[in-house]
Design an enzyme around this catalytic site. Structure first.
Site, PDB file in Angstrom:
ATOM      1  N   PHE A 182      14.322 -35.151  21.046  1.00 40.65           N
ATOM      2  CA  PHE A 182      13.806 -34.784  19.722  1.00 40.65           C
ATOM      3  C   PHE A 182      12.289 -34.874  19.709  1.00 40.65           C
ATOM      4  CE2 PHE A 182      14.411 -39.370  19.503  1.00 40.65           C
ATOM      5  CZ  PHE A 182      13.297 -39.823  18.797  1.00 40.65           C
ATOM      6  N   CYS A 183      11.710 -34.150  18.762  1.00 38.02           N
ATOM      7  CA  CYS A 183      10.254 -34.116  18.576  1.00 38.02           C
ATOM      8  C   CYS A 183      10.001 -33.720  17.123  1.00 38.02           C
ATOM      9  CB  CYS A 183       9.597 -33.147  19.548  1.00 38.02           C
ATOM     10  SG  CYS A 183      10.270 -31.465  19.452  1.00 38.02           S
ATOM     11  N   THR A 184       8.769 -33.465  16.756  1.00 38.01           N
ATOM     12  CA  THR A 184       8.438 -33.235  15.349  1.00 38.01           C
ATOM     13  C   THR A 184       9.157 -32.021  14.762  1.00 38.01           C
ATOM     14  OG1 THR A 184       6.256 -34.192  15.760  1.00 38.01           O
ATOM     15  CG2 THR A 184       6.555 -33.002  13.687  1.00 38.01           C
ATOM     16  N   CYS A 189      10.993 -30.732  22.287  1.00 36.84           N
ATOM     17  CA  CYS A 189      12.328 -31.171  22.702  1.00 36.84           C
ATOM     18  C   CYS A 189      13.154 -30.021  23.241  1.00 36.84           C
ATOM     19  CB  CYS A 189      13.045 -31.910  21.576  1.00 36.84           C
ATOM     20  SG  CYS A 189      12.943 -31.181  19.947  1.00 36.84           S
ATOM     21  N   ILE A 210      12.530 -33.459  14.066  1.00 37.84           N
ATOM     22  CA  ILE A 210      12.562 -34.547  13.087  1.00 37.84           C
ATOM     23  C   ILE A 210      12.466 -34.012  11.665  1.00 37.84           C
ATOM     24  CG2 ILE A 210      11.341 -36.608  12.282  1.00 37.84           C
ATOM     25  CD1 ILE A 210      10.311 -36.847  15.250  1.00 37.84           C
TER      26      ILE A 210
END
Length: 244
Positions: A182-184, A189, A210
């Site tokens: 996961f990432c922003t 990701c 996210i």
């Protein structure tokens, strides 16, 4: 009531005319009174924009009329003030630099896990086949310091180009497990999941990142805030600017 609409969006899609497209998009954004950054590369588009709601959504609507960008989906949040100071459109080698040319999301996406599915897995402590879940934070260490999923793996990278080496160093920790990167907003990701799958890991990306998770599941299993690259600095799980 906040009246400035902020959007983030990306799409891996082949673009063979990025230098020619750059002035077109910049003129369109400036005419609409928008500020922010658009990044173009042969592999796709990545953008962060803010402005009047109708202007922002109109820009995206017009962009989607180009068949290459028809699948572009923006994540929205609000602020009381304009969080950007300039309108920039840049052409780069990658829309998110990894320096790993075999990873080509524009040629095929990594399998994605929806926010709803991820929350169910976290609630039950395993995926639907009973496998252990590893949540893998692919962001830079300073971003992770603002907040992350509870118990997520954090490899303390300082920039995304370090991810392939970090993945090799931690490879044995992922064997036999279901990895969700996961990432922003989803862009890092997605590349991370493809890289991990290339090395034989059962890896998925969190669809929408996210911010997409916040939109659908709020703060469930999350601790802290989410760093964003504008003057708001960080967002709460309610997608509101954090107060510091």
């Amino acid at each position: 009531m906040p009246d400035t609409l902020n959007i983030s969006a990306y799409l891996f899609t082949p673009i063979d005319d990025a230098p020619a497209l750059r002035p077109v998009l910049r003129e369109r954004a400036v005419h609409a009174g928008l500020l922010g950054t658009v990044i173009l590369a042969a592999e796709g588009i990545n953008l962060f924009l803010a402005g009047a709601p109708d202007a922002v959504r109109g820009f995206i609507d017009e962009l989607q009329r180009d068949p290459r960008f028809a699948e572009l989906r923006a994540k929205e949040s609000w602020s009381a003030q304009q969080p950007f100071q300039k309108m920039l459109v840049k052409v780069k080698r990658e829309i998110i630099r990894m320096d790993h040319p075999t990873i080509r999301p524009d040629a095929g996406r990594a399998p994605a896990v929806s926010p709803t599915t991820l929350r169910r897995w976290l609630d039950q402590g395993a995926d639907d086949e009973g496998r252990e879940i590893v949540l893998l934070d692919t962001r830079n260490a300073f971003e992770v310091a603002y907040g992350s999923f509870e118990g997520a793996a954090d490899w303390r990278i300082e920039r995304f180009t370090q991810f392939p080496d970090a993945a090799a160093a931690h490879r044995s920790e992922l064997d036999g497990k279901t990895v969700v990167s996961f990432c922003t907003g989803g862009i890092r990701c997605e590349k991370a999941a493809l890289h991990l799958r290339e090395s034989g890991v059962e890896a998925y990306q969190l669809d929408g990142g996210i911010l997409g998770y916040f939109e659908h599941e709020g703060r469930a299993h999350w601790s802290g805030e989410c760093f964003v690259f504008d003057e708001r600095e960080a967002l709460t799980p309610e997608l509101a600017p954090a107060t510091h």
